[in-house]
Design a protein around this motif. Structure first.
Motif, PDB file in Angstrom:
ATOM      1  N   HIS A 123       0.857  -1.501   0.109  1.00 25.98           N
ATOM      2  CA  HIS A 123      -0.248   0.105  -0.261  1.00 25.98           C
ATOM      3  C   HIS A 123       1.264   1.008  -0.131  1.00 25.98           C
ATOM      4  N   GLU A 124       0.788   2.011  -1.243  1.00 24.42           N
ATOM      5  CA  GLU A 124       1.445   3.082  -1.275  1.00 24.42           C
ATOM      6  C   GLU A 124       0.955   4.432  -0.593  1.00 24.42           C
ATOM      7  N   VAL A 125       1.019   5.514  -0.551  1.00 23.80           N
ATOM      8  CA  VAL A 125       1.110   7.023  -0.116  1.00 23.80           C
ATOM      9  C   VAL A 125       1.228   7.896  -0.633  1.00 23.80           C
ATOM     10  N   THR A 126      -0.219   7.942  -2.339  1.00 28.10           N
ATOM     11  CA  THR A 126       0.509   8.910  -3.320  1.00 28.10           C
ATOM     12  C   THR A 126      -0.368  10.249  -3.303  1.00 28.10           C
ATOM     13  N   GLY A 127      -0.555  11.207  -2.335  1.00 26.48           N
ATOM     14  CA  GLY A 127      -1.305  12.340  -2.254  1.00 26.48           C
ATOM     15  C   GLY A 127      -1.411  11.861  -0.138  1.00 26.48           C
ATOM     16  N   LEU A 128      -1.274  13.408  -0.321  1.00 21.04           N
ATOM     17  CA  LEU A 128      -1.421  13.985   1.393  1.00 21.04           C
ATOM     18  C   LEU A 128      -1.893  15.212   1.541  1.00 21.04           C
ATOM     19  N   ARG A 129      -3.549  15.574   2.077  1.00 19.39           N
ATOM     20  CA  ARG A 129      -4.556  16.782   1.740  1.00 19.39           C
ATOM     21  C   ARG A 129      -4.714  17.054   3.832  1.00 19.39           C
ATOM     22  N   GLN A 130      -4.306  17.922   4.384  1.00 14.76           N
ATOM     23  CA  GLN A 130      -4.921  18.190   5.214  1.00 14.76           C
ATOM     24  C   GLN A 130      -5.221  18.999   6.283  1.00 14.76           C
ATOM     25  N   GLY A 155       6.134  10.119   8.214  1.00 15.55           N
ATOM     26  CA  GLY A 155       7.238   9.766   7.070  1.00 15.55           C
ATOM     27  C   GLY A 155       8.031   9.140   8.288  1.00 15.55           C
ATOM     28  N   CYS A 156       7.774   7.327   7.983  1.00 15.12           N
ATOM     29  CA  CYS A 156       9.482   6.374   8.143  1.00 15.12           C
ATOM     30  C   CYS A 156       8.866   6.008   6.913  1.00 15.12           C
ATOM     31  N   ASP A 157       9.247   6.794   6.080  1.00 12.97           N
ATOM     32  CA  ASP A 157       9.746   5.970   4.789  1.00 12.97           C
ATOM     33  C   ASP A 157      10.909   6.310   3.646  1.00 12.97           C
ATOM     34  N   GLY A 158      11.577   6.326   3.978  1.00 16.84           N
ATOM     35  CA  GLY A 158      13.102   6.222   3.403  1.00 16.84           C
ATOM     36  C   GLY A 158      13.991   7.892   3.695  1.00 16.84           C
ATOM     37  N   PRO A 159      14.878   7.304   2.393  1.00 18.41           N
ATOM     38  CA  PRO A 159      16.090   9.479   1.928  1.00 18.41           C
ATOM     39  C   PRO A 159      14.938   9.128   0.685  1.00 18.41           C
ATOM     40  N   ARG A 162       8.217   9.761   0.341  1.00 15.46           N
ATOM     41  CA  ARG A 162       7.227  10.930  -1.011  1.00 15.46           C
ATOM     42  C   ARG A 162       6.338  11.752   0.200  1.00 15.46           C
ATOM     43  N   VAL A 163       6.648  10.944   1.302  1.00 14.75           N
ATOM     44  CA  VAL A 163       5.589  11.556   2.477  1.00 14.75           C
ATOM     45  C   VAL A 163       6.817  12.957   2.391  1.00 14.75           C
ATOM     46  N   ARG A 164       7.621  13.303   2.545  1.00  7.34           N
ATOM     47  CA  ARG A 164       8.383  14.586   3.126  1.00  7.34           C
ATOM     48  C   ARG A 164       8.650  15.547   2.011  1.00  7.34           C
ATOM     49  N   ASP A 165       8.196  15.343   0.667  1.00  8.35           N
ATOM     50  CA  ASP A 165       7.929  15.589  -0.486  1.00  8.35           C
ATOM     51  C   ASP A 165       6.504  16.272  -0.541  1.00  8.35           C
ATOM     52  N   LEU A 166       5.709  15.095  -0.606  1.00  6.34           N
ATOM     53  CA  LEU A 166       4.180  15.994  -0.190  1.00  6.34           C
ATOM     54  C   LEU A 166       3.988  16.905   0.681  1.00  6.34           C
ATOM     55  N   ALA A 167       4.382  17.315   2.211  1.00 10.65           N
ATOM     56  CA  ALA A 167       4.808  17.950   2.435  1.00 10.65           C
ATOM     57  C   ALA A 167       5.490  18.961   2.527  1.00 10.65           C
ATOM     58  N   ARG A 289       0.218  18.458  10.752  1.00 13.53           N
ATOM     59  CA  ARG A 289      -0.224  17.353   9.961  1.00 13.53           C
ATOM     60  C   ARG A 289       0.844  16.370  11.130  1.00 13.53           C
ATOM     61  N   VAL A 290       1.867  16.308   8.991  1.00  9.75           N
ATOM     62  CA  VAL A 290       3.002  15.752   8.823  1.00  9.75           C
ATOM     63  C   VAL A 290       4.121  15.610   9.545  1.00  9.75           C
ATOM     64  N   LEU A 291       4.671  14.321  10.168  1.00 10.65           N
ATOM     65  CA  LEU A 291       6.400  14.082  11.149  1.00 10.65           C
ATOM     66  C   LEU A 291       6.353  13.562  10.701  1.00 10.65           C
ATOM     67  N   LEU A 292       7.953  13.496  10.466  1.00  7.07           N
ATOM     68  CA  LEU A 292       8.925  12.641  10.170  1.00  7.07           C
ATOM     69  C   LEU A 292       9.930  12.119  11.422  1.00  7.07           C
ATOM     70  N   ALA A 293      10.286  11.214  10.706  1.00  2.20           N
ATOM     71  CA  ALA A 293      11.359  10.016  11.210  1.00  2.20           C
ATOM     72  C   ALA A 293      12.235   9.066  10.964  1.00  2.20           C
TER      73      ALA A 293
END
Length: 504
Positions: A123-130, A155-159, A162-167, A289-293
């Motif tokens: 299951h891949e996240v392709t978009g975010l809206r907050q 977003g714990c999805d690595g180097p 996608r979460v970081r880019d979308l945010a 509402r988006v955080l990175l780790a």
């Protein structure tokens, strides 16, 4: 209605550690992983430093040690193409637990799912809206596209997050031109491990243990007699590799030949991985509402620290998300995640970039730097300081008050209570705040009464109490401490409110 309390993107060690900690905080996390199956490539070879203390405080360390092929920590650790030797210290500031990443992930996944976490692979996240109320993730799953909502997403999805880019979070830094290869192989018949760790290769001469630097790169060798060889190479290359693609044994052997100029026979592979080095740090760990780790937030140009730092991110973040979702978090609590862990990330980036300078220099000045560094860390105090840097145990978070213990990791004291003998480590297993009265201070217990049952209150005696009382956060760091009868009990409610919200 939300589909989860927190959506965690990425089912690597950091995402799984976070999921387990969120469950301890009373939340229902949903973990999304774009890969359909768990990876069997052991990109990391173990965990070490402060995270081992955290795992012990959660009651998980014995399970990890049982799964490790070599639970006793090695006395020497690599640092910038050199070694830090802790063998002559009675208490090493740095320890490590060898554990291949697939096995590590399996243990963390079991821990998280047993406590209620849900994990969806493929299951891949392709978009975010907050908005002001929730965050919505667009997901492409095995059955098609769908949406999920939650109060927060991590977003714990690595180097290549996608979460970081979308945010829209910047990820500035440097990519170094070196390609690093790591292998663990059985010892083949033409190779003999000598008493000092060197190799005697039949027909090929002697290969020295430790790091060997040539004009073509760096070769590293560690050996365990009659068991396995641990091999490492680093060379500057222009070839673009996919670090997620398996590395064949022949690629490692060819690299060794290029760097050393000799052929080293290799046995059966136990671990093979390839990686490049980057020094990058997210501008911020939170965007609404988006955080990175983990690697989504920081990349370090040295081995042995990224996984530990990422798992510590998860421990710091989980209880703060729990407090926020449950509604008792004081204002600004969630923002302390960026402040504290960004500081820790910068500290780790500092020593790993220093390792780049030690590792990559090829001129006489660089040789002089390495020689001088080895002289300095031969002394105990600098060696301990470097060990604390590697372990991530030199970090002191913010707290309430100026007591020397405030902000540090709580020591594991043996405690004698009216119910028997226990320890700080055992009290921290549920990941709840703890007020520990070590001097029979009824005034302090009374001052904290209105925070029950959110904060557990214990009276205990210990051999050499470091303070009259300590207030411990769920991540085992001390939020407040007091020593001496003249301590004003009115400062405790300030600390309790500042970290754990208004009285219940």
């Amino acid at each position: 209605m939300n589909d989860a309390d927190v959506i965690v993107v990425g089912a690597g060690p950091v995402g799984l550690m976070l999921a387990g900690e969120l469950c301890l905080a009373g939340l229902h996390p949903l973990v999304l992983e774009r890969r359909p199956q768990r990876r069997d490539i052991p990109k990391a070879g173990g965990v070490g430093g402060r995270i081992l203390d955290v795992l012990r405080y959660r009651g998980m360390l014995e399970r990890f040690e049982a799964a490790s092929a070599r639970p006793a920590p090695a006395p020497r650790f690599p640092f910038g193409g050199l070694h830090l030797d802790f063998s002559h210290l009675t208490d090493s500031p740095m320890a490590a637990l060898p554990l291949a990443q697939p096995r590590l992930e399996h243990l963390l996944e079991d821990y998280a799912t047993q406590r209620g976490a849900e994990i969806r692979r493929g299951h891949e996240v392709t978009g975010l809206r907050q908005d002001d109320d929730a965050i919505t993730a667009e997901v492409h799953g095995q059955g098609g596209r769908y949406r999920l909502t939650a109060p927060y997403l991590v977003g714990c999805d690595g180097p290549r997050s996608r979460v970081r880019d979308l945010a829209g979070i910047p990820f500035p830094g440097t990519t170094y031109p070196e390609v690093n290869r790591v292998g663990q192989v059985t010892i083949p018949e033409p190779v003999t491990v000598l008493d000092n760790g060197d190799l005697d290769v039949r027909g090929g001469g002697r290969i020295q243990a430790g790091f060997t630097r040539t004009e073509r790169g760096v070769f590293g060798l560690g050996a365990r007699a009659s068991e396995t060889l641990f091999l490492y190479t680093s060379e500057d290359e222009s070839t673009a590799y996919d670090d997620d693609a398996p590395m064949p044994l022949a690629e490692l052997q060819d690299s060794i030949t290029r760097v050393l100029g000799v052929h080293l026979p290799l046995g059966e592979p136990r671990r093979l991985s390839r990686f490049t080095f980057q020094a990058r740090h997210a501008a911020r760990y939170r965007e609404g509402r988006v955080l990175l780790a983990g690697d989504a937030a920081h990349l370090f140009p040295a081995t042995g620290v990224a996984l530990n730092a990422g798992m510590l991110d998860a421990v710091n973040l989980a209880w703060k998300l729990g407090a926020t979702v449950h509604g008792w978090a004081p204002p600004g609590l969630l923002d302390t995640y960026h402040r504290e862990r960004h500081q820790a990330g910068a500290r780790t980036l500092l020593h790993t970039q220093a390792q780049v300078a030690l590792r990559r220099g090829l001129d006489p000045a660089a040789d002089a730097l390495r020689e001088l560094f080895e002289e300095v860390v031969a002394d105990e105090q600098p060696l301990r300081r470097m060990g604390a840097l590697l372990a991530g145990s030199d970090i002191r978070y913010g707290g309430t008050g100026e007591h020397p213990l405030t902000g540090t990791f709580a020591p594991d004291l043996t405690l004698h209570t009216g119910q028997g003998t226990t320890s700080v480590a055992r009290l921290m297993r549920p990941a709840r705040p703890v007020l520990l009265d070590l001097a029979g201070r009824r005034d302090l217990r009374e001052a904290a009464r209105d925070w029950r049952p959110r904060v557990e209150i214990y009276t205990a005696k210990t051999g050499q109490p470091p303070a009259d009382a300590i207030l411990i956060r769920p991540d085992a760091h001390i939020a407040w401490s007091a020593t001496g009868e003249d301590t004003d009990a009115s400062t405790l409610p300030e600390a309790l409110s500042g970290w754990f919200g208004a009285p219940s």
